[in-house]
Design a protein around this motif. Structure first.
Motif, PDB file in Angstrom:
ATOM      1  N   UNK A 151       0.818  -1.209   0.000  1.00 43.36           N
ATOM      2  CA  UNK A 151       0.000   0.000   0.000  1.00 43.36           C
ATOM      3  C   UNK A 151       0.853   1.262   0.000  1.00 43.36           C
ATOM      4  N   UNK A 152       0.332   2.307  -0.623  1.00 42.76           N
ATOM      5  CA  UNK A 152       1.063   3.557  -0.785  1.00 42.76           C
ATOM      6  C   UNK A 152       1.551   4.117   0.540  1.00 42.76           C
ATOM      7  N   UNK A 153       0.789   3.924   1.599  1.00 38.37           N
ATOM      8  CA  UNK A 153       1.152   4.475   2.900  1.00 38.37           C
ATOM      9  C   UNK A 153       2.472   3.896   3.428  1.00 38.37           C
ATOM     10  N   UNK A 154       2.872   2.727   2.911  1.00 40.35           N
ATOM     11  CA  UNK A 154       4.107   2.082   3.366  1.00 40.35           C
ATOM     12  C   UNK A 154       5.227   2.144   2.321  1.00 40.35           C
ATOM     13  N   UNK A 155       5.054   2.936   1.271  1.00 43.65           N
ATOM     14  CA  UNK A 155       6.039   2.941   0.193  1.00 43.65           C
ATOM     15  C   UNK A 155       7.434   3.364   0.666  1.00 43.65           C
ATOM     16  N   UNK A 156       7.512   4.242   1.640  1.00 42.57           N
ATOM     17  CA  UNK A 156       8.820   4.666   2.134  1.00 42.57           C
ATOM     18  C   UNK A 156       9.529   3.560   2.911  1.00 42.57           C
ATOM     19  N   UNK A 166      -3.748   0.360  15.463  1.00 41.58           N
ATOM     20  CA  UNK A 166      -3.204   1.659  15.076  1.00 41.58           C
ATOM     21  C   UNK A 166      -1.773   1.809  15.579  1.00 41.58           C
ATOM     22  N   UNK A 167      -0.967   2.559  14.827  1.00 37.77           N
ATOM     23  CA  UNK A 167       0.464   2.653  15.118  1.00 37.77           C
ATOM     24  C   UNK A 167       0.923   4.101  15.181  1.00 37.77           C
ATOM     25  N   UNK A 168       0.363   4.902  16.053  1.00 39.74           N
ATOM     26  CA  UNK A 168       0.789   6.302  16.119  1.00 39.74           C
ATOM     27  C   UNK A 168       2.252   6.436  16.503  1.00 39.74           C
ATOM     28  N   UNK A 169       2.991   7.202  15.722  1.00 35.33           N
ATOM     29  CA  UNK A 169       4.391   7.465  16.048  1.00 35.33           C
ATOM     30  C   UNK A 169       5.361   6.379  15.635  1.00 35.33           C
ATOM     31  N   UNK A 170       4.886   5.283  15.044  1.00 40.02           N
ATOM     32  CA  UNK A 170       5.779   4.196  14.640  1.00 40.02           C
ATOM     33  C   UNK A 170       6.056   4.328  13.148  1.00 40.02           C
ATOM     34  N   UNK A 171       7.314   4.510  12.789  1.00 39.96           N
ATOM     35  CA  UNK A 171       7.666   4.786  11.389  1.00 39.96           C
ATOM     36  C   UNK A 171       8.581   3.736  10.780  1.00 39.96           C
ATOM     37  N   UNK A 172       8.916   2.675  11.528  1.00 37.31           N
ATOM     38  CA  UNK A 172       9.833   1.661  11.001  1.00 37.31           C
ATOM     39  C   UNK A 172       9.133   0.318  10.890  1.00 37.31           C
ATOM     40  N   UNK A 173       9.641  -0.510   9.993  1.00 31.35           N
ATOM     41  CA  UNK A 173       9.095  -1.850   9.825  1.00 31.35           C
ATOM     42  C   UNK A 173       9.274  -2.658  11.104  1.00 31.35           C
ATOM     43  N   UNK A 174      10.449  -2.567  11.696  1.00 27.60           N
ATOM     44  CA  UNK A 174      10.703  -3.300  12.938  1.00 27.60           C
ATOM     45  C   UNK A 174       9.729  -2.875  14.037  1.00 27.60           C
ATOM     46  N   UNK A 175       9.508  -1.570  14.179  1.00 32.91           N
ATOM     47  CA  UNK A 175       8.596  -1.091  15.204  1.00 32.91           C
ATOM     48  C   UNK A 175       7.180  -1.582  14.978  1.00 32.91           C
ATOM     49  N   UNK A 176       6.734  -1.566  13.725  1.00 27.07           N
ATOM     50  CA  UNK A 176       5.379  -2.023  13.413  1.00 27.07           C
ATOM     51  C   UNK A 176       5.219  -3.506  13.708  1.00 27.07           C
ATOM     52  N   UNK A 177       6.191  -4.312  13.287  1.00 28.60           N
ATOM     53  CA  UNK A 177       6.081  -5.751  13.485  1.00 28.60           C
ATOM     54  C   UNK A 177       6.210  -6.125  14.964  1.00 28.60           C
TER      55      UNK A 177
END
Length: 357
Positions: A16-21, A309-320
């Motif tokens: 998804x576009x929201x995760x393109x970075x 929801x993942x407020x403030x989490x900007x990394x793949x590791x943090x999300x997982x």
């Protein structure tokens, strides 16, 4: 001819576009190093198979994916006789294959031009003429068996890409993922109505939705977009939020609104809900604790639809890490994860489906 006999040339993966970075980090976790960008959200991962996923948890970022069994990199607009040539190539590659239906979509679903939408429709029509047994079944995306094989194809200015996969394994009934659901008109309470509608459509990949008349407990209901959608599906709803619901819901007979903080809500001792919907703002771990607290009021086999929801989490590791933390807490409380995904109406968040064991 079984699908397993087909040679595979990597995978077509939608992020998804929201995760393109974060695609570099996502691909690293998936064990992918060779990719080509296709369309707005698609990637041809040439060194990837479903069996080679380095980190299974990272598959949550793959909104939709198929093995690439046939690829024709080209520009269809500049290719004379593209539809006939593409259809004949598909017949040669997939003729005799046992698939329930053939679906064709466009690589850039958000394109302002209708060229590729019409091209996809016309290509499907021609291909079905060449596959009369498949055409005779008359199956469209909505009538598929989620566990049976489908020939999915995507076409765009980057060419044609096809693969055989079940809708469940591909993570969607349609080429590219879930069904687009319009948000409604100016009278729609909020976009969240389309969000739960899409979630219930996706759920069909894994299990049936609660039947009409089922009783939902909704946490964080204001202003009532999801509430309205559930009521329109003939569900009963107990909605909880400290903020008021939209005045248009005031006289709904199937609705009980409890205006209080979710943390203070106590269901009646005899209450047993068929499903629980949680779209609370704030930290996902805190929201899951409220779900766990109220889970004893769910019936056995009851459904939970949870927005992680993942407020403030900007990394793949943090999300997982957060996904693992939240789902582990749910599992320990007797809530089994049925599926987890990113839907078109999700922003920087995932939707997780659980069942009470």
């Amino acid at each position: 001819m079984p699908p397993s006999s087909l040679s595979t040339h990597g995978h077509l993966i939608r992020i998804s576009q929201v995760f393109q970075e974060q695609t570099a980090g996502i691909f690293s976790r998936l064990g992918i190093s060779k990719t080509s960008a296709l369309g707005q959200e698609y990637h041809w991962a040439k060194d990837f198979t479903a069996e080679s996923i380095a980190d299974q948890t990272a598959s949550i970022f793959m909104r939709w994916h198929i093995p690439v069994h046939h690829a024709w990199p080209c520009n269809p607009q500049k290719m004379e006789g593209f539809i006939e040539r593409a259809a004949q190539a598909m017949l040669k590659k997939f003729g005799g294959l046992d698939v329930q239906t053939i679906l064709v979509g466009q690589l850039s679903s958000g394109s302002a031009s209708g060229y590729y939408k019409h091209l996809a429709s016309n290509l499907r029509g021609r291909v079905l003429q060449l596959f009369p047994e498949v055409a005779a079944r008359g199956l469209d995306a909505e009538s598929q068996d989620p566990g049976k094989s489908t020939l999915f194809c995507l076409v765009g200015r980057e060419g044609l890409y096809c693969g055989v996969q079940s809708p469940r394994a591909a993570n969607g009934f349609y080429p590219g993922g879930t069904k687009f659901i319009a948000q409604g008109d100016e009278n729609t309470i909020s976009r969240a109505g389309a969000k739960i509608a899409e979630a219930l459509h996706y759920l069909r990949l894994h299990r049936s939705a609660p039947p009409e008349g089922s009783h939902w407990l909704e946490l964080g209901a204001s202003p009532g977009g999801m509430t309205s959608e559930l009521l329109n599906r003939d569900y009963r709803v107990t909605a909880v939020d400290r903020a008021p619901l939209d005045a248009r819901l005031r006289h709904e007979r199937q609705l009980l609104f409890v205006q209080c903080d979710v943390a203070e809500f106590q269901p009646p001792a005899a209450a047993r809900y068929d499903a629980l919907l949680c779209d609370l703002n704030g930290e996902a771990a805190d929201s899951m604790q409220q779900v766990i607290r109220l889970a004893p009021s769910l019936k056995s086999g009851g459904l939970v639809v949870f927005t992680l929801k993942m407020p403030g989490i900007a990394t793949v590791h943090g999300a997982l890490t957060l996904v693992d933390e939240v789902c582990s807490a749910a599992s320990q409380a007797g809530l089994r994860v049925v599926a987890q995904t990113h839907l078109s109406y999700n922003r920087h968040e995932f939707t997780v489906f659980l069942e009470k064991v």
